[in-house]
Structure formats: structure tokens, C-alpha cells
Design a protein around this motif. Sequence first.
Motif, mmCIF file in Angstrom:
data_model
loop_
_atom_site.group_PDB
_atom_site.id
_atom_site.type_symbol
_atom_site.label_atom_id
_atom_site.label_comp_id
_atom_site.label_asym_id
_atom_site.label_seq_id
_atom_site.Cartn_x
_atom_site.Cartn_y
_atom_site.Cartn_z
ATOM 1 N N LYS A 1 4.655 7.442 0.646
ATOM 2 C CA LYS A 1 3.472 6.592 0.484
ATOM 3 C C LYS A 1 2.279 7.129 1.273
ATOM 4 O O LYS A 1 1.193 6.547 1.224
ATOM 5 C CB LYS A 1 3.782 5.163 0.940
ATOM 6 C CG LYS A 1 4.629 4.372 -0.047
ATOM 7 C CD LYS A 1 4.948 2.984 0.494
ATOM 8 C CE LYS A 1 3.710 2.124 0.670
ATOM 9 N NZ LYS A 1 3.057 1.764 -0.615
ATOM 10 N N TYR B 1 2.365 7.860 4.736
ATOM 11 C CA TYR B 1 2.397 7.563 6.171
ATOM 12 C C TYR B 1 2.881 8.769 6.979
ATOM 13 O O TYR B 1 3.654 9.609 6.492
ATOM 14 C CB TYR B 1 3.280 6.344 6.445
ATOM 15 C CG TYR B 1 2.647 5.049 5.981
ATOM 16 C CD1 TYR B 1 1.618 4.469 6.710
ATOM 17 C CD2 TYR B 1 3.068 4.420 4.810
ATOM 18 C CE1 TYR B 1 1.015 3.288 6.289
ATOM 19 C CE2 TYR B 1 2.472 3.239 4.373
ATOM 20 C CZ TYR B 1 1.449 2.683 5.119
ATOM 21 O OH TYR B 1 0.850 1.525 4.694
ATOM 22 N N ASP C 1 1.745 -1.990 4.933
ATOM 23 C CA ASP C 1 0.527 -1.761 4.150
ATOM 24 C C ASP C 1 -0.586 -2.718 4.597
ATOM 25 O O ASP C 1 -1.754 -2.328 4.707
ATOM 26 C CB ASP C 1 0.811 -1.964 2.661
ATOM 27 C CG ASP C 1 1.649 -0.837 2.064
ATOM 28 O OD1 ASP C 1 1.774 0.223 2.709
ATOM 29 O OD2 ASP C 1 2.181 -1.025 0.953
ATOM 30 N N SER D 1 -4.538 2.391 2.480
ATOM 31 C CA SER D 1 -4.341 2.100 1.067
ATOM 32 C C SER D 1 -4.253 3.326 0.185
ATOM 33 O O SER D 1 -4.003 3.219 -1.012
ATOM 34 C CB SER D 1 -5.489 1.214 0.558
ATOM 35 O OG SER D 1 -6.734 1.870 0.744
ATOM 36 N N GLN E 1 -2.597 6.172 -1.539
ATOM 37 C CA GLN E 1 -1.260 6.655 -1.892
ATOM 38 C C GLN E 1 -1.381 8.125 -2.229
ATOM 39 O O GLN E 1 -2.022 8.508 -3.197
ATOM 40 C CB GLN E 1 -0.712 5.881 -3.087
ATOM 41 C CG GLN E 1 0.611 6.426 -3.596
ATOM 42 C CD GLN E 1 1.755 5.461 -3.347
ATOM 43 O OE1 GLN E 1 1.540 4.337 -2.955
ATOM 44 N NE2 GLN E 1 2.956 5.906 -3.582
#
Length: 418
Positions: free
Chosen positions: A112, A114, A402, A408, A410
Motif C-alpha cells: 500500500k 507504507y 490509513d 492516501s 497507493q
Amino acid sequence: MKTHIGNLSFSQYLKTIFLTFTFHCVICEFNDSRFLPVEQYVKFRTNEMINFWGYPSEVHKVQTEDGYILTNFRMPNPGGYPILMLHGLTVSSDCWFLRTPQEDFVFLLWKKGYDIWFWNARGNMYSREHVNISFSDQTNFFDFTFHELGIYDTTATIDYILNMTGYKQLITIGHSLGTTNVMVAASTRPEYNEKVALSILWAQSSYLSHMKVKNLLDTLYSIYVRWLDWPHDTKFFVYDQEPERTLRGACSPGSPMKALCVMLLRELSGPNSNQGNQYSASKMLYRIPTGSSIWVIRQMIQNIRNGKFMPYNYGPEKNLMKYGVKMPSEYPIETMTVPTAIYFACCNDYLSSSKDNHILMKKIPKLVQFYEIPYKRFNHGDFLWAKDSYDLFYRDVIGQIDKYSGFSVQKTKPSVIK
């Protein structure tokens, strides 16, 4: 893999990581379905496990205020919001890699976008260095409780990550004893309340007086310090030293006791769960214990007996030296302002009871989630290896991350080979 000691400017660091990441993706293939056998798992360090599936890794040396040097790991994501994973008692960063990238939580977060960091407590198999004290001087090297893991190891790691990434805050996820780290830090060093955007607790171990195996643990502790050959040691089951070496040998592949060892590990977590498997349990078995201090155990036993969450009471003289007071008070967690999310099993976690989770819940001033796992037989180990993790609680955890990260974007990752 890169090793970083020291500081770079934010722009220099992002450029370095981008080039490292790009080069890594050219020469490696993502293979999420590739199975890592137990026999190979035990030969790998955390960064090698990450690389096994084709993902990027780094090794970072972090020095604490009191001189310990921690070996932490990272799955870098250039510009990604930082997430810090905090392991439990006598385990290590290896505990986050018990399945495959299709299942393990840290890979889901990395995909995602992170930026994932893995902490290793002083005294475990990865963190055996100190600027002044030799690891062989075990009386002095292991003179710490989980109080020091919070006020020194965790704070140093947080500062290091924020300095390296340029972010002002990060999110932490702790399992078991790893849930105490941020609470100790934020309640005793208020400036760290502003550095943690969200603290996520899986199977808290701050309040312990209602755990189902508390009498068993108290008895085993008493046997260890009174009747065995290690009553005066400050170290506790240090990896590749006695008695850990004997224990690992008894539970090794080919040993007639292996099946019993796996069963005991799974049953101690909570019996009759259908969420685990023998491969994940076996991997954990060979990476626990990896070493800690007997004083950490003593602090936990003392808190089991008094029903409180507080520093270890050494007695007036040493308390003055350690804390500056003759009698330490409970950690003032009611003063924390860190948003905190608690995840717990209602009925079958033998190491973290529902009652103790409710006690903690009432003391957290900024509780943002109090989530009961919707499976009655979910146990302590299932937080690390449950086959239905995503549906049972990962989805909710990711939603909280999130929300509180505000991250936000991706990122697009290379296609996963199946």
C-alpha cells in the motif's frame, strides 16, 4: 540491502533509497507464493527473509541514550509513511515473517506504499552491542527491565526513523510485551506523545493479573531462579547460550520432542484454535527465546502479582539510583495523548485476558478503537499467524492506519508472481 549509520539530508536519503529500490527491483522478482521452509527460515536474518521473496531490505544501527546499539531492519518505501513494528518478549523482528507475503501483515502494508521498520530490543539475537559494555559482561549488559525498552530503545528508534524519513510522526504496532513500549515512553517522556500518530496494541501485556496461565508462569519463574543453575544470571535464555541451546536442541527438526514443543507453544497461546499451522509455529519455536534480561521477567511477575502497570521495584536504594525516587509509581498512562487502538481476543488468549484489556481500555484517555476479534478461539499466537487474519482484524487495522497516517497515495508495485 543497505546498512545506514549516521544521518543524510532528507533529499539525499530519498535519492539513495530510490536508487537502491530501483536496482533491487531490476535484479529481483517478487514471488509472494514462494514457501520458505522451516530449515531455511532458521538460517536467515530478517533482511534475508525479506530478500527471499524479492523485496528490498535495509539494516540500521540505532544507538540509545544509555549506549546500547540496536540492529533494526527496514522494508523501504521511498516517501512512504513510516510504520514501526514492535515485537514481544524474547522474540525478534523475525516474528513478523511466519507465512508468505500473501498473508503477513507487513507485506500488505508495504504494497500500500507504507515504509516498514522493525525494532529489535536490547539483548535479543540482533541487538548485542553497547558502546562501553561488552556483551560478555552479562551482569552489566543485561541490567535492564522493559522500562528501559520503552524510555530508551523505543524513543531512540522513533527519533532515528523520523530523522531519516523527514516525517514528524509515525505509527507503531506492538504485539504482546511490545504493546508496553509506547505507553512507557509517552507516559514518562511527554514529548513522544507528539511523535506517534497512532499506537496499535495487539494482545496487550501491560495489565497481566487476569491472564489464564499467570500461576504457571509464576511457578516456572520461581523454578528458574531458585532451583536451576541460573539463579544469579541477569541474562534470560540468550540465543545460542545455555539453557536456550539445550531447549532449541530438544525442539529441533528430527528431535522426538519436536511435536511436543510445537503443541506446547500453540496450546500456551490458547488451545483449540483453528487459525494456526505447524509451519508457522515451528518457525516461531526456533526464534523464541532469542534473549532478554531476567529483570524484564521480574518486572512482569511483579506486575502479575500486584495487578499494576509500573516500573520494577528494586527496593529504596536502587530505586533512587534508577528512578530518582524510593518507590516508583504506576506509569501515568492517563496523561498520554497518543491515539490508541486496542485489539484483543475475548476468550482464548491465555497470555492476554479480556479482563485486563478492559482495565487498560478504561485508562487510555484517547482510545480510538477497542476491537474484539470475532472468533472465540483466537489466541495469542494467532495475532502473528492466523490464516483468516485479514477478515478477522487486518482490514480494520489497515483502516485505522490509513485514517491516522493521512497517507492516501497507493503506490503501484510490480506484479506479484503467482
